[in-house]
Design an enzyme around this catalytic site. Structure first.
Site, PDB file in Angstrom:
ATOM      1  N   GLY A   1       7.934  53.492  56.271  1.00  0.00           N
ATOM      2  CA  GLY A   1       6.593  53.781  56.784  1.00  0.00           C
ATOM      3  C   GLY A   1       6.359  53.814  58.280  1.00  0.00           C
TER       4      GLY A   1
ATOM      5  N   CYS B   1       4.480  59.639  58.811  1.00  0.00           N
ATOM      6  CA  CYS B   1       4.463  58.907  57.539  1.00  0.00           C
ATOM      7  C   CYS B   1       3.072  58.386  57.230  1.00  0.00           C
ATOM      8  CB  CYS B   1       5.343  57.669  57.617  1.00  0.00           C
ATOM      9  SG  CYS B   1       7.029  58.023  57.934  1.00  0.00           S
TER      10      CYS B   1
HETATM   11  P1  XMP Z   1       9.664  59.529  63.818  1.00  0.00           P
HETATM   12  O1  XMP Z   1       8.666  58.457  64.122  1.00  0.00           O
HETATM   13  O2  XMP Z   1      10.890  59.464  64.672  1.00  0.00           O
HETATM   14  O3  XMP Z   1      10.123  59.222  62.308  1.00  0.00           O
HETATM   15  O4  XMP Z   1       9.038  60.883  63.805  1.00  0.00           O
HETATM   16  C1  XMP Z   1      11.053  60.033  61.635  1.00  0.00           C
HETATM   17  C2  XMP Z   1      11.348  59.429  60.265  1.00  0.00           C
HETATM   18  O5  XMP Z   1      10.189  59.453  59.420  1.00  0.00           O
HETATM   19  C3  XMP Z   1      10.607  59.438  58.054  1.00  0.00           C
HETATM   20  N1  XMP Z   1       9.861  60.456  57.315  1.00  0.00           N
HETATM   21  C4  XMP Z   1       8.866  60.195  56.461  1.00  0.00           C
HETATM   22  N2  XMP Z   1       8.332  59.025  56.055  1.00  0.00           N
HETATM   23  N3  XMP Z   1       6.770  60.212  54.699  1.00  0.00           N
HETATM   24  C5  XMP Z   1       7.285  59.032  55.142  1.00  0.00           C
HETATM   25  O6  XMP Z   1       6.797  57.968  54.746  1.00  0.00           O
HETATM   26  C6  XMP Z   1       7.273  61.431  55.072  1.00  0.00           C
HETATM   27  O7  XMP Z   1       6.784  62.493  54.664  1.00  0.00           O
HETATM   28  C7  XMP Z   1       8.373  61.415  55.999  1.00  0.00           C
HETATM   29  N4  XMP Z   1       9.113  62.415  56.567  1.00  0.00           N
HETATM   30  C8  XMP Z   1      10.021  61.784  57.382  1.00  0.00           C
HETATM   31  C9  XMP Z   1      12.091  59.705  58.043  1.00  0.00           C
HETATM   32  O8  XMP Z   1      12.731  58.479  57.772  1.00  0.00           O
HETATM   33  C10 XMP Z   1      12.341  60.222  59.447  1.00  0.00           C
HETATM   34  O9  XMP Z   1      13.667  60.048  59.885  1.00  0.00           O
END
Ligand code: XMP
Length: 469
Positions: free
Chosen positions: A293, A298
């Site tokens: 999260g 997210c």
């Molecule tokens: P940042 O903060 O670097 O995070 O943009 C990237 C990470 O976010 C995760 N990710 C998700 N988590 N729903 C979530 O809860 C999503 O739709 C989602 N898409 C990506 C993933 O771990 C990524 O590396």
């Protein structure tokens, strides 16, 4: 009840330093039990962050990219192959065309495969070479045999030609490419001046034993056996099991089955607790991805109520992973080099970045103009957009999906090249290590002392009480 904190809740206490220049500080680290990196940075397996172009640039500059899985097996394999072929001191199986290949076909292949030369062959034997310079002013209708430099004018080497010898030949004849042939003129490989120069100019690049760029790829739980086999055959260096709730029977079974069937390093995740780390390591994981999260896109914590603030998650997960000597990747929530330093200080060996890299030239997607400024799209992988096929997305048919989204779409400012961003991040990290009195990531972890800060302390930490241009 436990309490949890994240990056903005803390600072690192400055310690006495013996560092005279931050450039002397090593930031080399481990991605997995068996893979080393010179820079602790991984680009996220998101469809708005990592495809072949991002993975190539990440590996050239000391990190690694993980190709996302929101594509067909063929598409993902094609991207992995593009990265593996982007650089290599000896290209084993150079792209080739037939004598009859038309100019259109030649141009298409060069563009698709991102190469500047093609060998012309017949029955595996070298007939000629075409470089992008040869076709600059050519008009359609011509074939390879009309455009190529013919065999008798090509300088060649053999499979035994050393890189040092190749360098001398390329220099002596002022040529860019050295095809390797056997005694019967069969094509055995290709050495290019550019690859030799790259290896000299990019001492930090992440390379495999053959001098090819390292690349990872993500898999889910659906077609994972077939997908993993195809990726391993294409030469992928590491597989990421990409499951939002990685502390699950589904993730553990997937991990055990892959470990039983393939010889490839596996990063498993995502988890946010010590028990999650322990279960995945005992099921065979070679690295653990931590984060439930914290990502910029997210909404898992809002939709499900579940998650752990990222710094607490990294501290707890790393302390367990350390007992098994398995590296941790801090995934999500990192916005600055200060956050990067804090994540590593808390015990992570690398960080995974999404939003920080989504606005670069190398991320997939076009540059948009929003309120007069350049921007790019970022999309949560558990959101509607990522789960629709391209066609459905273009037609805006979100009704076909029966999902509860845990991710959103948004925009990030355009940020130029990955190389420049990595330079800033690494420079900030090296200074951060020096502030903690260390000379390496290990030194940072040994010396790190976090201090909790107040809201006023946080406000004081950024620029304040000045006007903004
Ligand atoms: P940042 O903060 O670097 O995070 O943009 C990237 C990470 O976010 C995760 N990710 C998700 N988590 N729903 C979530 O809860 C999503 O739709 C989602 N898409 C990506 C993933 O771990 C990524 O590396």
């Amino acid at each position: 009840m436990k309490s949890g904190i994240t990056f903005d809740d803390v600072l690192l206490v400055p310690k006495k330093s013996s560092v005279s220049s931050r450039k002397t500080i090593s930031v080399s680290t481990k991605l997995t039990k068996n893979i080393k990196l010179n820079y602790p940075i991984v680009s996220s397996n998101m469809d708005t962050v990592t495809e072949a172009e991002m993975a190539i640039e990440m590996a050239r500059n000391g990190g690694i990219g993980i190709i996302h899985r929101f594509n067909s097996i063929e598409e993902q394999v094609e991207m992995v192959s593009t990265v593996k072929r982007a650089e290599s001191l000896v290209i084993d199986n150079p792209y080739r065309v037939s004598l009859e290949a038309k100019l259109d076909e030649i141009k298409f292949l060069m563009k698709k495969k991102k190469v500047h030369s093609l060998l012309v062959s017949e029955n595996g034997k070298l007939q000629g070479i075409i470089t992008s310079r040869d076709i600059r002013f050519e008009v359609n209708g011509k074939s390879a045999k009309d455009i190529m430099t013919p065999r008798e004018k090509i300088i060649t080497g053999t499979i035994d030609t050393s890189i040092e010898d190749a360098k001398n030949i390329l220099d002596k004849y002022r040529i860019e490419k050295l095809p390797l042939v056997d005694s019967e003129n069969r094509i055995m490989g290709l050495i290019t001046a550019k690859d030799i120069l790259n290896s000299i100019n990019r001492p930090n690049a992440s390379l495999d034993k053959k001098g090819k760029l390292l690349v990872g790829a993500a898999i889910g739980v659906k077609d994972y056996l077939e997908r993993t086999k195809a990726l391993v055959d294409a030469g992928v260096d590491v597989i990421v099991i990409d499951i939002a709730h990685g502390h699950s029977d589904l993730a553990i079974n997937t991990l055990q089955t892959i470990k039983k069937n393939f010889k490839v390093d596996i990063i498993a995740g995502n988890v946010a607790t010590g028990e999650g780390v322990k279960d995945l390591i005992e099921a065979g994981a070679d690295a653990i991805k931590v984060g439930v999260g914290p990502g910029s896109i997210c909404i898992t914590r809002i939709v499900t109520g579940a998650g752990i603030p990222q710094l607490t998650a990294v501290l707890e997960c790393s302390s367990i992973a350390k007992k098994y000597d398995v590296p941790v990747i801090a995934d999500g929530g990192i916005r600055t080099s200060g956050d990067l330093t804090k994540a590593l200080a808390a015990g992570a060996s690398t960080v995974m970045l999404g939003s920080v890299l989504a606005g670069t030239d190398e991320s997939p997607g076009e540059i948009l103009i929003k309120d007069g400024r350049r921007a790019k799209i970022i999309r949560g992988m558990a959101g509607y957009g990522a789960n629709m096929s391209k066609r459905e997305r273009e037609n805006m048919r979100s009704d076909v999906f029966d999902i509860v989204p845990e991710g959103v779409e948004g925009i990030v400012p355009y940020r130029g090249s990955v190389k420049d961003i990595l330079k800033q991040l690494i420079g900030g990290l090296q200074s951060g290590i020096s502030y903690c009195g260390g000379h390496s990531i290990l030194g940072l972890q040994q010396n790190a002392e976090f201090i909790r800060i107040s809201g006023a302390g946080k406000k004081e930490s950024g620029s304040h009480d000045i006007g903004r241009f």
